[in-house]
Motif scaffolding. Sequence first.
Motif, PDB file in Angstrom:
ATOM      1  N   LYS A 169       0.812  -1.220   0.000  1.00 24.50           N
ATOM      2  CA  LYS A 169       0.000   0.000   0.000  1.00 24.50           C
ATOM      3  C   LYS A 169       0.842   1.265   0.000  1.00 24.50           C
ATOM      4  CE  LYS A 169      -0.339  -0.023   5.048  1.00 24.50           C
ATOM      5  NZ  LYS A 169      -1.226  -0.111   6.231  1.00 24.50           N
ATOM      6  N   ASN A 170       2.075   1.164   0.499  1.00 22.00           N
ATOM      7  CA  ASN A 170       2.942   2.343   0.541  1.00 22.00           C
ATOM      8  C   ASN A 170       3.766   2.533  -0.732  1.00 22.00           C
ATOM      9  OD1 ASN A 170       2.140   3.385   2.974  1.00 22.00           O
ATOM     10  ND2 ASN A 170       3.696   2.320   4.178  1.00 22.00           N
ATOM     11  N   MET A 171       3.436   1.802  -1.781  1.00 26.28           N
ATOM     12  CA  MET A 171       3.935   2.154  -3.106  1.00 26.28           C
ATOM     13  C   MET A 171       2.961   3.171  -3.664  1.00 26.28           C
ATOM     14  SD  MET A 171       6.772   1.034  -4.189  1.00 26.28           S
ATOM     15  CE  MET A 171       6.528   1.418  -5.908  1.00 26.28           C
ATOM     16  N   SER A 198      12.092   7.014  -3.856  1.00 26.05           N
ATOM     17  CA  SER A 198      12.215   8.303  -4.548  1.00 26.05           C
ATOM     18  C   SER A 198      10.967   9.161  -4.404  1.00 26.05           C
ATOM     19  CB  SER A 198      12.504   8.076  -6.038  1.00 26.05           C
ATOM     20  OG  SER A 198      11.379   7.502  -6.681  1.00 26.05           O
ATOM     21  N   SER A 199      10.072   8.762  -3.517  1.00 24.24           N
ATOM     22  CA  SER A 199       8.790   9.455  -3.377  1.00 24.24           C
ATOM     23  C   SER A 199       8.964  10.879  -2.839  1.00 24.24           C
ATOM     24  CB  SER A 199       7.867   8.683  -2.427  1.00 24.24           C
ATOM     25  OG  SER A 199       6.666   9.393  -2.202  1.00 24.24           O
ATOM     26  N   PRO A 200       8.170  11.828  -3.358  1.00 23.60           N
ATOM     27  CA  PRO A 200       8.175  13.176  -2.786  1.00 23.60           C
ATOM     28  C   PRO A 200       7.412  13.247  -1.461  1.00 23.60           C
ATOM     29  CG  PRO A 200       6.578  13.047  -4.558  1.00 23.60           C
ATOM     30  CD  PRO A 200       7.303  11.735  -4.552  1.00 23.60           C
ATOM     31  N   ASP A 201       6.644  12.189  -1.171  1.00 24.35           N
ATOM     32  CA  ASP A 201       5.922  12.097   0.104  1.00 24.35           C
ATOM     33  C   ASP A 201       6.916  11.619   1.159  1.00 24.35           C
ATOM     34  OD1 ASP A 201       4.431  11.124   2.331  1.00 24.35           O
ATOM     35  OD2 ASP A 201       2.662  10.865   1.060  1.00 24.35           O
ATOM     36  N   ILE A 214      14.154  -1.287  -6.816  1.00 28.73           N
ATOM     37  CA  ILE A 214      12.887  -0.591  -6.622  1.00 28.73           C
ATOM     38  C   ILE A 214      12.212  -0.402  -7.982  1.00 28.73           C
ATOM     39  CG2 ILE A 214      13.672   0.589  -4.531  1.00 28.73           C
ATOM     40  CD1 ILE A 214      13.944   3.150  -6.249  1.00 28.73           C
ATOM     41  N   PRO A 215      10.881  -0.411  -8.037  1.00 28.95           N
ATOM     42  CA  PRO A 215      10.179  -0.253  -9.310  1.00 28.95           C
ATOM     43  C   PRO A 215       9.798   1.186  -9.639  1.00 28.95           C
ATOM     44  CG  PRO A 215       8.629  -0.936  -7.638  1.00 28.95           C
ATOM     45  CD  PRO A 215       9.974  -0.805  -6.945  1.00 28.95           C
ATOM     46  N   ASP A 216      10.444   2.129  -9.003  1.00 24.76           N
ATOM     47  CA  ASP A 216      10.043   3.531  -9.135  1.00 24.76           C
ATOM     48  C   ASP A 216      10.235   4.060 -10.559  1.00 24.76           C
ATOM     49  OD1 ASP A 216      10.267   2.932  -6.430  1.00 24.76           O
ATOM     50  OD2 ASP A 216      10.712   4.999  -5.890  1.00 24.76           O
ATOM     51  N   LEU A 266      15.724  14.603 -12.599  1.00 22.21           N
ATOM     52  CA  LEU A 266      16.808  14.684 -11.620  1.00 22.21           C
ATOM     53  C   LEU A 266      16.335  14.522 -10.184  1.00 22.21           C
ATOM     54  CD1 LEU A 266      19.733  15.211 -10.814  1.00 22.21           C
ATOM     55  CD2 LEU A 266      19.247  17.678 -10.964  1.00 22.21           C
ATOM     56  N   THR A 267      15.304  15.246  -9.780  1.00 21.10           N
ATOM     57  CA  THR A 267      14.922  15.266  -8.363  1.00 21.10           C
ATOM     58  C   THR A 267      14.571  13.890  -7.809  1.00 21.10           C
ATOM     59  OG1 THR A 267      14.100  17.512  -8.719  1.00 21.10           O
ATOM     60  CG2 THR A 267      13.515  16.446  -6.648  1.00 21.10           C
ATOM     61  N   PRO A 268      13.819  13.056  -8.516  1.00 25.99           N
ATOM     62  CA  PRO A 268      13.578  11.717  -7.972  1.00 25.99           C
ATOM     63  C   PRO A 268      14.875  10.948  -7.728  1.00 25.99           C
ATOM     64  CG  PRO A 268      12.037  12.181  -9.749  1.00 25.99           C
ATOM     65  CD  PRO A 268      13.042  13.286  -9.761  1.00 25.99           C
ATOM     66  N   ARG A 269      15.867  11.147  -8.596  1.00 18.79           N
ATOM     67  CA  ARG A 269      17.140  10.444  -8.403  1.00 18.79           C
ATOM     68  C   ARG A 269      17.916  11.013  -7.225  1.00 18.79           C
ATOM     69  NH1 ARG A 269      17.746   9.752 -14.872  1.00 18.79           N
ATOM     70  NH2 ARG A 269      16.774   7.677 -14.944  1.00 18.79           N
ATOM     71  N   LEU A 270      17.793  12.299  -6.983  1.00 23.44           N
ATOM     72  CA  LEU A 270      18.428  12.880  -5.792  1.00 23.44           C
ATOM     73  C   LEU A 270      17.768  12.346  -4.522  1.00 23.44           C
ATOM     74  CD1 LEU A 270      18.927  16.583  -6.939  1.00 23.44           C
ATOM     75  CD2 LEU A 270      20.651  14.760  -6.804  1.00 23.44           C
ATOM     76  N   ARG A 271      16.435  12.208  -4.556  1.00 27.30           N
ATOM     77  CA  ARG A 271      15.745  11.625  -3.390  1.00 27.30           C
ATOM     78  C   ARG A 271      16.166  10.173  -3.196  1.00 27.30           C
ATOM     79  NH1 ARG A 271      11.024  14.886  -5.158  1.00 27.30           N
ATOM     80  NH2 ARG A 271      10.302  13.090  -6.382  1.00 27.30           N
ATOM     81  N   LEU A 272      16.296   9.419  -4.295  1.00 24.79           N
ATOM     82  CA  LEU A 272      16.743   8.028  -4.192  1.00 24.79           C
ATOM     83  C   LEU A 272      18.152   7.956  -3.609  1.00 24.79           C
ATOM     84  CD1 LEU A 272      16.578   4.997  -4.644  1.00 24.79           C
ATOM     85  CD2 LEU A 272      17.156   5.386  -7.058  1.00 24.79           C
ATOM     86  N   LYS A 273      19.034   8.828  -4.073  1.00 22.03           N
ATOM     87  CA  LYS A 273      20.403   8.846  -3.539  1.00 22.03           C
ATOM     88  C   LYS A 273      20.400   9.094  -2.039  1.00 22.03           C
ATOM     89  CE  LYS A 273      23.189  12.390  -4.108  1.00 22.03           C
ATOM     90  NZ  LYS A 273      24.167  13.368  -4.657  1.00 22.03           N
ATOM     91  N   ASN A 274      19.621  10.057  -1.587  1.00 22.26           N
ATOM     92  CA  ASN A 274      19.553  10.352  -0.156  1.00 22.26           C
ATOM     93  C   ASN A 274      18.953   9.196   0.633  1.00 22.26           C
ATOM     94  OD1 ASN A 274      20.678  12.886  -0.536  1.00 22.26           O
ATOM     95  ND2 ASN A 274      18.694  13.911  -0.740  1.00 22.26           N
TER      96      ASN A 274
END
Length: 417
Positions: free
Chosen positions: A138-140, A147-150, A185-187, A197-205
Amino acid sequence: MSTIFEQAKAKYAKSGVDVESALEKLKTIPVSIHCWQGDDVVGFDGAGALGDGLQITGNYPGRARNFEELKEDIKKAFSLIPGKKRLNLHASYAILGADKGKVDRDEYTAKYFEPWVAFAKEIGLDGIDFNPTFFSHKNMKNGLSLSSPDEEIRKFWIRHGQACLKITEYLANEMGTPSLMNIWIPDGFKDVPADRLTPRLRLKNSLDEILSVPYDKNKVVVAVESKVFAVGIESYTVGSNEFYQNYAASRGICCLLDNGHYHPLEYVSDKIPSLLAFYDKVALHVTRGVRWDSDHVVLFEDELKEIAKEIIRNDAAEKVLIGLDFFDASINRISAWTVGARNMQKALLWALLMPHAELKTLQDEANFTKLMVEAEELKTLPFGAVWEEYLKRCNVAGEDWFGEVEAYEKKILNARV
Protein backbone atom coordinates in the motif's frame (compact mmCIF):
# COMPACT_ATOMS: atom_id res chain seq x y z
CA MET A 1 37.04 -51.09 -22.14
CA SER A 2 36.84 -47.34 -21.59
CA THR A 3 33.60 -45.67 -20.61
CA ILE A 4 31.97 -42.85 -22.59
CA PHE A 5 33.12 -40.44 -19.88
CA GLU A 6 36.72 -41.62 -20.13
CA GLN A 7 36.59 -41.18 -23.90
CA ALA A 8 35.27 -37.66 -23.37
CA LYS A 9 38.11 -36.92 -20.93
CA ALA A 10 40.64 -38.04 -23.52
CA LYS A 11 39.12 -35.82 -26.21
CA TYR A 12 39.11 -32.79 -23.94
CA ALA A 13 42.70 -33.54 -22.91
CA LYS A 14 43.77 -33.19 -26.55
CA SER A 15 42.46 -29.62 -26.35
CA GLY A 16 44.42 -29.00 -23.16
CA VAL A 17 41.44 -29.28 -20.79
CA ASP A 18 41.64 -31.15 -17.47
CA VAL A 19 38.12 -32.53 -17.02
CA GLU A 20 38.68 -33.71 -13.45
CA SER A 21 39.82 -30.25 -12.43
CA ALA A 22 36.76 -28.73 -14.09
CA LEU A 23 34.40 -31.06 -12.23
CA GLU A 24 36.01 -30.30 -8.89
CA LYS A 25 35.91 -26.56 -9.52
CA LEU A 26 32.22 -26.66 -10.44
CA LYS A 27 31.37 -28.22 -7.09
CA THR A 28 32.73 -25.14 -5.32
CA ILE A 29 30.71 -22.48 -7.19
CA PRO A 30 27.47 -21.60 -5.36
CA VAL A 31 24.31 -20.60 -7.19
CA SER A 32 21.67 -18.66 -5.24
CA ILE A 33 18.24 -20.00 -6.16
CA HIS A 34 15.23 -17.75 -5.68
CA CYS A 35 12.28 -18.78 -3.54
CA TRP A 36 9.72 -16.80 -5.55
CA GLN A 37 9.39 -19.20 -8.51
CA GLY A 38 7.44 -21.55 -6.24
CA ASP A 39 4.53 -19.24 -5.42
CA ASP A 40 4.47 -16.77 -8.34
CA VAL A 41 6.09 -14.00 -6.25
CA VAL A 42 3.05 -13.72 -3.97
CA GLY A 43 4.92 -13.93 -0.65
CA PHE A 44 3.52 -14.47 2.84
CA ASP A 45 2.98 -10.99 4.24
CA GLY A 46 -0.45 -10.35 2.81
CA ALA A 47 0.14 -8.60 -0.52
CA GLY A 48 -1.83 -11.31 -2.30
CA ALA A 49 -0.95 -10.16 -5.82
CA LEU A 50 1.85 -8.60 -7.81
CA GLY A 51 1.93 -5.02 -8.94
CA ASP A 52 4.24 -2.03 -9.27
CA GLY A 53 5.96 -2.92 -12.51
CA LEU A 54 5.93 -6.71 -12.09
CA GLN A 55 3.82 -9.21 -13.97
CA ILE A 56 3.49 -12.98 -14.05
CA THR A 57 1.32 -15.03 -16.38
CA GLY A 58 -0.23 -18.48 -16.16
CA ASN A 59 -2.19 -20.48 -13.66
CA TYR A 60 -0.53 -23.90 -13.57
CA PRO A 61 -1.95 -25.98 -10.71
CA GLY A 62 -0.01 -26.57 -7.52
CA ARG A 63 1.24 -23.13 -6.52
CA ALA A 64 2.71 -23.12 -3.01
CA ARG A 65 0.29 -21.26 -0.73
CA ASN A 66 2.19 -21.23 2.54
CA PHE A 67 5.58 -21.78 4.12
CA GLU A 68 5.20 -25.53 4.51
CA GLU A 69 4.24 -26.04 0.88
CA LEU A 70 6.97 -23.75 -0.41
CA LYS A 71 9.57 -25.57 1.71
CA GLU A 72 8.34 -28.89 0.36
CA ASP A 73 8.64 -27.70 -3.22
CA ILE A 74 12.07 -26.13 -2.72
CA LYS A 75 13.34 -29.30 -1.12
CA LYS A 76 12.13 -31.36 -4.05
CA ALA A 77 13.58 -29.02 -6.67
CA PHE A 78 16.91 -28.73 -4.86
CA SER A 79 17.18 -32.52 -4.70
CA LEU A 80 17.28 -32.50 -8.50
CA ILE A 81 19.83 -29.69 -8.80
CA PRO A 82 23.54 -30.53 -8.47
CA GLY A 83 26.28 -28.45 -6.90
CA LYS A 84 26.53 -25.91 -4.11
CA LYS A 85 23.26 -24.06 -3.55
CA ARG A 86 22.12 -20.98 -1.69
CA LEU A 87 18.61 -19.70 -1.04
CA ASN A 88 17.55 -16.25 -2.22
CA LEU A 89 14.72 -14.69 -0.16
CA HIS A 90 12.58 -11.60 -0.50
CA ALA A 91 11.47 -9.78 2.67
CA SER A 92 7.85 -10.49 1.70
CA TYR A 93 8.48 -14.13 2.63
CA ALA A 94 8.69 -13.29 6.33
CA ILE A 95 7.10 -15.93 8.56
CA LEU A 96 4.97 -13.57 10.63
CA GLY A 97 2.76 -16.07 12.45
CA ALA A 98 0.53 -14.38 14.99
CA ASP A 99 2.09 -11.00 14.09
CA LYS A 100 0.66 -11.02 10.57
CA GLY A 101 -1.32 -7.83 10.13
CA LYS A 102 0.23 -6.32 13.25
CA VAL A 103 3.72 -5.52 11.97
CA ASP A 104 4.60 -3.89 8.67
CA ARG A 105 7.73 -4.27 6.56
CA ASP A 106 9.53 -1.43 8.32
CA GLU A 107 9.27 -3.44 11.56
CA TYR A 108 10.55 -6.78 10.30
CA THR A 109 13.27 -8.38 12.42
CA ALA A 110 15.42 -11.49 12.24
CA LYS A 111 12.90 -13.56 14.21
CA TYR A 112 10.57 -13.65 11.20
CA PHE A 113 13.26 -15.42 9.21
CA GLU A 114 14.44 -17.91 11.81
CA PRO A 115 12.32 -20.67 10.23
CA TRP A 116 14.08 -20.08 6.91
CA VAL A 117 17.48 -20.41 8.58
CA ALA A 118 16.43 -23.68 10.20
CA PHE A 119 15.23 -24.97 6.82
CA ALA A 120 18.43 -23.89 5.02
CA LYS A 121 20.54 -25.69 7.60
CA GLU A 122 18.31 -28.76 7.44
CA ILE A 123 18.91 -29.23 3.72
CA GLY A 124 22.58 -28.24 3.84
CA LEU A 125 22.59 -24.96 1.93
CA ASP A 126 25.70 -22.80 1.57
CA GLY A 127 23.93 -19.63 2.69
CA ILE A 128 20.98 -17.28 2.30
CA ASP A 129 20.78 -14.07 0.29
CA PHE A 130 18.16 -11.39 0.85
CA ASN A 131 16.15 -8.68 -0.88
CA PRO A 132 14.07 -5.86 0.60
CA THR A 133 10.62 -5.96 -1.02
CA PHE A 134 9.81 -2.55 -2.48
CA PHE A 135 6.66 -3.64 -4.33
CA SER A 136 3.17 -5.07 -3.83
CA HIS A 137 2.41 -2.82 -0.89
CA LYS A 138 0.00 0.00 0.00
CA ASN A 139 2.94 2.34 0.54
CA MET A 140 3.94 2.15 -3.11
CA LYS A 141 2.17 5.47 -3.61
CA ASN A 142 1.90 6.65 -7.22
CA GLY A 143 4.47 4.03 -8.17
CA LEU A 144 7.25 5.48 -6.01
CA SER A 145 9.04 4.23 -2.91
CA LEU A 146 12.55 5.46 -2.04
CA SER A 147 12.22 8.30 -4.55
CA SER A 148 8.79 9.46 -3.38
CA PRO A 149 8.17 13.18 -2.79
CA ASP A 150 5.92 12.10 0.10
CA GLU A 151 8.31 12.19 3.02
CA GLU A 152 6.31 9.73 5.13
CA ILE A 153 6.27 7.19 2.31
CA ARG A 154 9.96 7.62 1.68
CA LYS A 155 10.80 7.26 5.39
CA PHE A 156 8.74 4.07 5.60
CA TRP A 157 10.80 2.46 2.85
CA ILE A 158 14.06 3.71 4.33
CA ARG A 159 13.15 1.99 7.59
CA HIS A 160 12.36 -1.15 5.63
CA GLY A 161 15.79 -1.06 3.97
CA GLN A 162 17.51 -0.51 7.31
CA ALA A 163 15.59 -3.40 8.86
CA CYS A 164 16.65 -5.61 5.95
CA LEU A 165 20.31 -4.75 6.49
CA LYS A 166 20.06 -6.08 10.03
CA ILE A 167 18.20 -9.19 8.86
CA THR A 168 20.82 -9.86 6.20
CA GLU A 169 23.63 -9.66 8.74
CA TYR A 170 21.70 -12.11 10.93
CA LEU A 171 21.42 -14.53 7.99
CA ALA A 172 25.16 -14.26 7.34
CA ASN A 173 25.99 -14.91 10.99
CA GLU A 174 23.68 -17.90 11.20
CA MET A 175 24.77 -19.52 7.94
CA GLY A 176 28.48 -18.77 8.33
CA THR A 177 28.89 -17.26 4.85
CA PRO A 178 28.48 -13.66 3.59
CA SER A 179 24.99 -12.72 2.39
CA LEU A 180 24.07 -10.48 -0.50
CA MET A 181 21.41 -7.83 0.13
CA ASN A 182 20.12 -6.61 -3.21
CA ILE A 183 18.10 -3.40 -3.56
CA TRP A 184 15.72 -3.10 -6.51
CA ILE A 185 12.89 -0.59 -6.62
CA PRO A 186 10.18 -0.25 -9.31
CA ASP A 187 10.04 3.53 -9.13
CA GLY A 188 9.35 5.42 -12.34
CA PHE A 189 6.78 7.04 -14.61
CA LYS A 190 4.55 5.78 -17.38
CA ASP A 191 4.90 8.92 -19.49
CA VAL A 192 7.62 11.47 -20.12
CA PRO A 193 8.55 13.04 -16.74
CA ALA A 194 8.70 16.74 -16.03
CA ASP A 195 11.67 16.20 -13.72
CA ARG A 196 14.23 13.42 -14.09
CA LEU A 197 16.81 14.68 -11.62
CA THR A 198 14.92 15.27 -8.36
CA PRO A 199 13.58 11.72 -7.97
CA ARG A 200 17.14 10.44 -8.40
CA LEU A 201 18.43 12.88 -5.79
CA ARG A 202 15.74 11.62 -3.39
CA LEU A 203 16.74 8.03 -4.19
CA LYS A 204 20.40 8.85 -3.54
CA ASN A 205 19.55 10.35 -0.16
CA SER A 206 17.32 7.41 0.74
CA LEU A 207 20.03 4.89 -0.08
CA ASP A 208 22.52 6.88 1.97
CA GLU A 209 20.14 6.77 4.93
CA ILE A 210 19.72 3.01 4.58
CA LEU A 211 23.48 2.51 4.47
CA SER A 212 23.96 4.75 7.51
CA VAL A 213 22.98 1.76 9.66
CA PRO A 214 26.18 0.07 10.86
CA TYR A 215 26.75 -3.37 9.35
CA ASP A 216 29.66 -5.75 8.90
CA LYS A 217 30.84 -5.34 5.31
CA ASN A 218 32.71 -8.63 5.54
CA LYS A 219 29.40 -10.39 6.08
CA VAL A 220 26.90 -8.29 4.12
CA VAL A 221 27.41 -7.44 0.46
CA VAL A 222 25.00 -4.64 -0.49
CA ALA A 223 24.07 -4.41 -4.16
CA VAL A 224 21.88 -2.10 -6.24
CA GLU A 225 20.01 -3.35 -9.32
CA SER A 226 19.06 -1.18 -12.28
CA LYS A 227 16.30 -1.67 -14.84
CA VAL A 228 15.59 -0.01 -18.16
CA PHE A 229 11.79 -0.04 -17.87
CA ALA A 230 8.80 -2.03 -16.61
CA VAL A 231 5.05 -2.28 -17.05
CA GLY A 232 3.59 1.07 -16.04
CA ILE A 233 6.96 2.82 -15.98
CA GLU A 234 7.83 2.64 -19.65
CA SER A 235 9.18 6.19 -20.01
CA TYR A 236 11.41 6.66 -16.99
CA THR A 237 13.04 4.46 -14.36
CA VAL A 238 14.56 6.26 -11.39
CA GLY A 239 17.09 3.51 -10.70
CA SER A 240 18.80 3.53 -14.09
CA ASN A 241 22.04 1.75 -14.92
CA GLU A 242 24.03 5.00 -14.98
CA PHE A 243 22.61 6.11 -11.64
CA TYR A 244 23.34 2.84 -9.84
CA GLN A 245 26.80 2.25 -11.28
CA ASN A 246 27.87 5.70 -10.16
CA TYR A 247 26.18 5.28 -6.80
CA ALA A 248 27.81 1.90 -6.18
CA ALA A 249 31.25 3.13 -7.20
CA SER A 250 31.00 6.21 -4.99
CA ARG A 251 29.69 4.29 -1.96
CA GLY A 252 31.89 1.20 -2.15
CA ILE A 253 29.04 -1.24 -2.68
CA CYS A 254 28.18 -3.72 -5.42
CA CYS A 255 26.30 -3.54 -8.72
CA LEU A 256 23.88 -6.30 -9.57
CA LEU A 257 23.40 -7.10 -13.27
CA ASP A 258 20.10 -8.67 -14.29
CA ASN A 259 20.38 -9.77 -17.90
CA GLY A 260 16.73 -8.92 -18.53
CA HIS A 261 17.13 -5.32 -17.39
CA TYR A 262 18.87 -3.78 -20.37
CA HIS A 263 18.19 -2.90 -23.98
CA PRO A 264 18.01 -5.99 -26.24
CA LEU A 265 21.45 -5.37 -27.76
CA GLU A 266 23.17 -4.85 -24.40
CA TYR A 267 24.75 -8.01 -23.04
CA VAL A 268 25.53 -8.71 -19.40
CA SER A 269 28.35 -11.01 -20.55
CA ASP A 270 30.12 -7.88 -21.82
CA LYS A 271 29.29 -5.86 -18.69
CA ILE A 272 30.81 -8.42 -16.29
CA PRO A 273 34.47 -7.88 -17.29
CA SER A 274 33.88 -4.12 -17.44
CA LEU A 275 32.79 -4.10 -13.80
CA LEU A 276 35.50 -6.56 -12.74
CA ALA A 277 38.04 -3.94 -13.78
CA PHE A 278 36.73 -1.67 -10.98
CA TYR A 279 34.74 -3.73 -8.44
CA ASP A 280 35.79 -6.45 -5.99
CA LYS A 281 32.35 -8.04 -6.29
CA VAL A 282 29.76 -8.21 -9.06
CA ALA A 283 26.33 -9.73 -8.49
CA LEU A 284 24.08 -11.37 -11.07
CA HIS A 285 20.42 -12.13 -11.50
CA VAL A 286 20.43 -14.65 -14.31
CA THR A 287 17.17 -14.75 -16.23
CA ARG A 288 15.92 -14.92 -19.82
CA GLY A 289 14.15 -11.98 -21.31
CA VAL A 290 11.99 -12.57 -24.36
CA ARG A 291 11.74 -9.18 -26.11
CA TRP A 292 11.73 -7.54 -22.67
CA ASP A 293 12.35 -8.38 -19.01
CA SER A 294 9.89 -11.27 -19.01
CA ASP A 295 11.87 -13.47 -16.56
CA HIS A 296 11.54 -16.66 -18.59
CA VAL A 297 13.17 -19.88 -17.34
CA VAL A 298 16.90 -19.88 -18.05
CA LEU A 299 17.83 -22.04 -21.04
CA PHE A 300 21.23 -23.33 -22.17
CA GLU A 301 21.64 -20.59 -24.76
CA ASP A 302 24.48 -18.49 -26.12
CA GLU A 303 24.24 -15.54 -23.73
CA LEU A 304 24.14 -17.83 -20.70
CA LYS A 305 27.27 -19.56 -21.98
CA GLU A 306 28.94 -16.19 -22.53
CA ILE A 307 28.06 -15.06 -19.01
CA ALA A 308 29.61 -18.24 -17.61
CA LYS A 309 32.71 -17.88 -19.78
CA GLU A 310 33.35 -14.37 -18.48
CA ILE A 311 33.12 -15.65 -14.91
CA ILE A 312 35.47 -18.58 -15.48
CA ARG A 313 37.99 -17.15 -17.95
CA ASN A 314 38.59 -14.19 -15.62
CA ASP A 315 39.03 -16.44 -12.58
CA ALA A 316 36.10 -14.60 -11.00
CA ALA A 317 34.05 -17.42 -9.50
CA GLU A 318 34.58 -15.92 -6.04
CA LYS A 319 34.00 -12.35 -7.22
CA VAL A 320 30.80 -12.85 -9.20
CA LEU A 321 27.82 -13.72 -6.99
CA ILE A 322 25.45 -15.82 -9.11
CA GLY A 323 21.75 -15.64 -8.40
CA LEU A 324 18.76 -16.73 -10.46
CA ASP A 325 15.62 -14.68 -11.08
CA PHE A 326 12.85 -16.12 -13.19
CA PHE A 327 9.23 -17.07 -12.59
CA ASP A 328 6.77 -18.86 -14.82
CA ALA A 329 3.26 -19.75 -13.72
CA SER A 330 2.38 -21.44 -17.01
CA ILE A 331 4.43 -24.60 -16.37
CA ASN A 332 5.24 -26.92 -13.50
CA ARG A 333 7.14 -24.75 -11.03
CA ILE A 334 9.42 -27.56 -9.77
CA SER A 335 10.45 -28.18 -13.36
CA ALA A 336 11.07 -24.46 -13.93
CA TRP A 337 13.43 -24.27 -10.96
CA THR A 338 15.22 -27.46 -11.98
CA VAL A 339 15.67 -26.59 -15.65
CA GLY A 340 16.92 -23.08 -14.91
CA ALA A 341 19.33 -24.01 -12.14
CA ARG A 342 20.72 -27.03 -13.99
CA ASN A 343 21.29 -24.85 -17.06
CA MET A 344 23.25 -22.34 -15.00
CA GLN A 345 25.45 -25.18 -13.82
CA LYS A 346 25.73 -26.56 -17.35
CA ALA A 347 26.95 -23.18 -18.57
CA LEU A 348 29.57 -23.02 -15.83
CA LEU A 349 30.77 -26.52 -16.72
CA TRP A 350 30.81 -25.56 -20.41
CA ALA A 351 33.07 -22.63 -19.53
CA LEU A 352 35.30 -24.75 -17.30
CA LEU A 353 35.87 -27.16 -20.19
CA MET A 354 37.58 -24.54 -22.34
CA PRO A 355 41.35 -23.88 -22.69
CA HIS A 356 41.02 -20.19 -21.88
CA ALA A 357 44.75 -19.52 -21.54
CA GLU A 358 45.43 -20.87 -25.02
CA LEU A 359 42.53 -18.94 -26.53
CA LYS A 360 43.67 -15.71 -24.89
CA THR A 361 47.20 -16.26 -26.28
CA LEU A 362 45.83 -16.70 -29.78
CA GLN A 363 43.94 -13.42 -29.40
CA ASP A 364 47.04 -11.58 -28.14
CA GLU A 365 49.03 -12.97 -31.08
CA ALA A 366 46.29 -11.77 -33.45
CA ASN A 367 45.97 -15.35 -34.70
CA PHE A 368 42.24 -14.89 -35.24
CA THR A 369 41.97 -17.68 -37.79
CA LYS A 370 43.17 -20.35 -35.38
CA LEU A 371 41.20 -18.76 -32.55
CA MET A 372 37.99 -19.18 -34.54
CA VAL A 373 38.86 -22.75 -35.53
CA GLU A 374 39.70 -23.80 -31.96
CA ALA A 375 36.59 -22.16 -30.52
CA GLU A 376 34.37 -23.89 -33.07
CA GLU A 377 35.96 -27.31 -32.58
CA LEU A 378 35.26 -27.08 -28.84
CA LYS A 379 31.54 -26.88 -29.56
CA THR A 380 31.33 -30.50 -30.72
CA LEU A 381 33.37 -32.11 -27.96
CA PRO A 382 31.38 -34.64 -25.85
CA PHE A 383 30.12 -32.18 -23.24
CA GLY A 384 27.05 -34.28 -22.44
CA ALA A 385 29.12 -37.19 -21.16
CA VAL A 386 30.95 -34.89 -18.73
CA TRP A 387 27.67 -33.35 -17.54
CA GLU A 388 26.18 -36.79 -16.87
CA GLU A 389 29.27 -37.73 -14.88
CA TYR A 390 28.90 -34.55 -12.79
CA LEU A 391 25.29 -35.40 -12.00
CA LYS A 392 26.33 -38.91 -11.02
CA ARG A 393 29.04 -37.64 -8.68
CA CYS A 394 26.55 -35.24 -7.09
CA ASN A 395 24.09 -38.11 -6.56
CA VAL A 396 21.48 -36.25 -8.61
CA ALA A 397 19.11 -37.78 -11.15
CA GLY A 398 20.33 -37.70 -14.75
CA GLU A 399 18.25 -37.33 -17.88
CA ASP A 400 15.31 -39.14 -16.27
CA TRP A 401 14.84 -36.47 -13.58
CA PHE A 402 11.52 -35.27 -15.00
CA GLY A 403 9.87 -38.55 -14.01
CA GLU A 404 10.39 -37.51 -10.39
CA VAL A 405 8.70 -34.17 -11.05
CA GLU A 406 5.72 -35.86 -12.72
CA ALA A 407 5.33 -38.21 -9.75
CA TYR A 408 5.58 -35.26 -7.33
CA GLU A 409 2.95 -33.34 -9.27
CA LYS A 410 0.58 -36.30 -9.25
CA LYS A 411 1.02 -36.97 -5.53
CA ILE A 412 1.53 -33.47 -4.04
CA LEU A 413 0.73 -30.62 -6.41
CA ASN A 414 -2.55 -31.96 -7.76
CA ALA A 415 -3.82 -32.34 -4.19
CA ARG A 416 -3.62 -28.56 -3.66
CA VAL A 417 -6.91 -26.84 -4.28
